[in-house]
Structure formats: C-alpha cells, structure tokens
Design an enzyme around this catalytic site. Sequence first.
Site, PDB file in Angstrom:
ATOM      1  N   ASP A   1      94.133  81.671 120.290  1.00 31.73           N
ATOM      2  CA  ASP A   1      93.857  80.630 121.271  1.00 31.73           C
ATOM      3  C   ASP A   1      95.104  80.421 122.143  1.00 31.73           C
ATOM      4  O   ASP A   1      96.223  80.749 121.734  1.00 31.73           O
ATOM      5  CB  ASP A   1      93.483  79.344 120.526  1.00 31.73           C
ATOM      6  CG  ASP A   1      93.408  78.138 121.438  1.00 31.73           C
ATOM      7  OD1 ASP A   1      92.639  78.191 122.416  1.00 31.73           O
ATOM      8  OD2 ASP A   1      94.123  77.147 121.182  1.00 31.73           O
TER       9      ASP A   1
ATOM     10  N   ASN B   1      87.045  73.882 119.548  1.00 27.19           N
ATOM     11  CA  ASN B   1      86.446  75.108 120.079  1.00 27.19           C
ATOM     12  C   ASN B   1      86.968  76.371 119.391  1.00 27.19           C
ATOM     13  O   ASN B   1      86.493  77.476 119.653  1.00 27.19           O
ATOM     14  CB  ASN B   1      86.641  75.208 121.595  1.00 27.19           C
ATOM     15  CG  ASN B   1      88.103  75.316 122.007  1.00 27.19           C
ATOM     16  OD1 ASN B   1      88.988  74.744 121.370  1.00 27.19           O
ATOM     17  ND2 ASN B   1      88.359  76.021 123.086  1.00 27.19           N
TER      18      ASN B   1
END
Length: 276
Positions: A8, A222
């Site tokens: 990420d 997420n």
Amino acid sequence: MIKLIAIDLDGTLLTKDRTISDENKSAIKKAKELGVKVVLCTGRPLLGMVHYLEELNLREIGDYGITYNGGLVQKTDTGEIVSQKTLTQVEVQELYRLSQAINVPCNFIDLEQIYEPPYPKNRDSLYPTVMNALPYVPVMMDELAEDAAINKVVFCYEQQELDEAIDKIPEAFFEKYTIMKSRPILLEMMHKEVDKGKGIAILCDLLGIKADEVMALGDEANDHAMIEFAGLGVAMENATAEIKESAQFITKNNDEHGVAHAINKFVLQKVDSMSK
C-alpha cells in the site's frame, strides 16, 4: 518463499510527508534484484503513483501495479490493462442519490478524469486535497453517458460528519457494492467484485504465484482484503486495530521504514540464510 510483495502507499510505503525513505527504496531494490515481484497497491489511478514507480524503478517490462483498490490491474511500463471492473451509469446515479440523501459531496472517477457533480449546499468535496493526478470536470448527472465506465465513487468530507453520514447508509448498499474507508476523510465505493485482495489474486493467477508466496503490507480498511489474501499479511505499527488483528506480523510505522523492516526480515534475511 516470498515471490510477490504487495505494498500500500499512504500510511504504509509513504512517510507522513508522502515521500519514500532511502531505507524503503533500498529494500525494494534488493528484493526486485532477487526476482521478487514488487507491486504497489493503491486506491489511486496509475497517474497518481507514476512518480513513485519511477523512484523505485518499477516501470520496467514485467512490472505491474494495482490501482483503484483492486479494480484495475495494469502493466506499469505501458499502462496496458490486465483486468478492470467498473461501475455502470445506473450504479453511479444510485450512489450519487445516496450522497444527496446523507448530505455529503460525491465525486466519481474514470481512467482520465474526476467528475464534480453538484454538491450539497455549502458542503464542497475535500477530494481535491487528496487527489490531484487527474483533471476535475464539472458534470450534471443527466449529462453522464449511458456507456460510462466509472472506476469508483468517493465521498470525501470532514471525518466526524462523514462518519455520521456513513452510519445512515442502508445495509443494502454494503451488500451491493464494495464500500470502505481508505482515509479518515475518504469513503470509496466500487464494483462488488473489487478489492485489493481480488486484484492481487488476478495478478498471481497470471504470474503463477500462490497466495502463500505473497507478502502484503497495509494500514487501512481498504488493505484488509489483501492482508487476508496473502500468506503473510503485515500491518504497519500505525495501522487500524482491524488490520493488526488480521495480520500475521506488525512491522514498524511508516515513518520508521516499516516496509524495509518487513522486507529485510521475511525476504532478504531468508535468502541470506538459505545461501549459507
């Protein structure tokens, strides 16, 4: 043995000032030299992370990126789409009506631009403070093309008011769409079959890599799906409690080179020990 590292960006690879530390750069470089696939996984469009890919030398033939929270898998050297799942015009209209009902601003994004439909009175979107890689285009909802292919819809507003609005969203929307927060002020809505875990699964299938050969690093909601998909899920020290509970390992925070710490521990040191 780890063959793919999914990372990420915000809160994970990037420091608070949105830069990549030399320690993280070095660890990623060494992993790539060993033949490990390093894949940046983000809610951003590809254009929103090109400069990071270039810093990390991840725009060569054979490099991939996962964008729009797994809705898009692309070759980073050419931008060629490997997999894409989008929302229809009808679905976007439905989500826009929801935004009006709960009184928060709405934007939606395709591959080329960010749309700005009319916002609730005196409640402008904060999305321009988060994303500026694509141009913003005003649009009236009755002007949206029937064949529109929208990658995601976002509600971006002050955290407390956004959280209060989220509590008002009917459960049916959570059943119909993938809905998750990627930042305290940002709620993202996508096709039901979209999340970072599914995006990585598509790429792994293409490359012949098994889930237990994947290490995924993240910090926010997420990232949950890819943390669960990976054989080795790594949470940042600054991650949410949910992410930490799902992970097998908690690394240092994003300002203390947590990505490098995990790569050194689970990839580089493992290779060194095997070669002795």
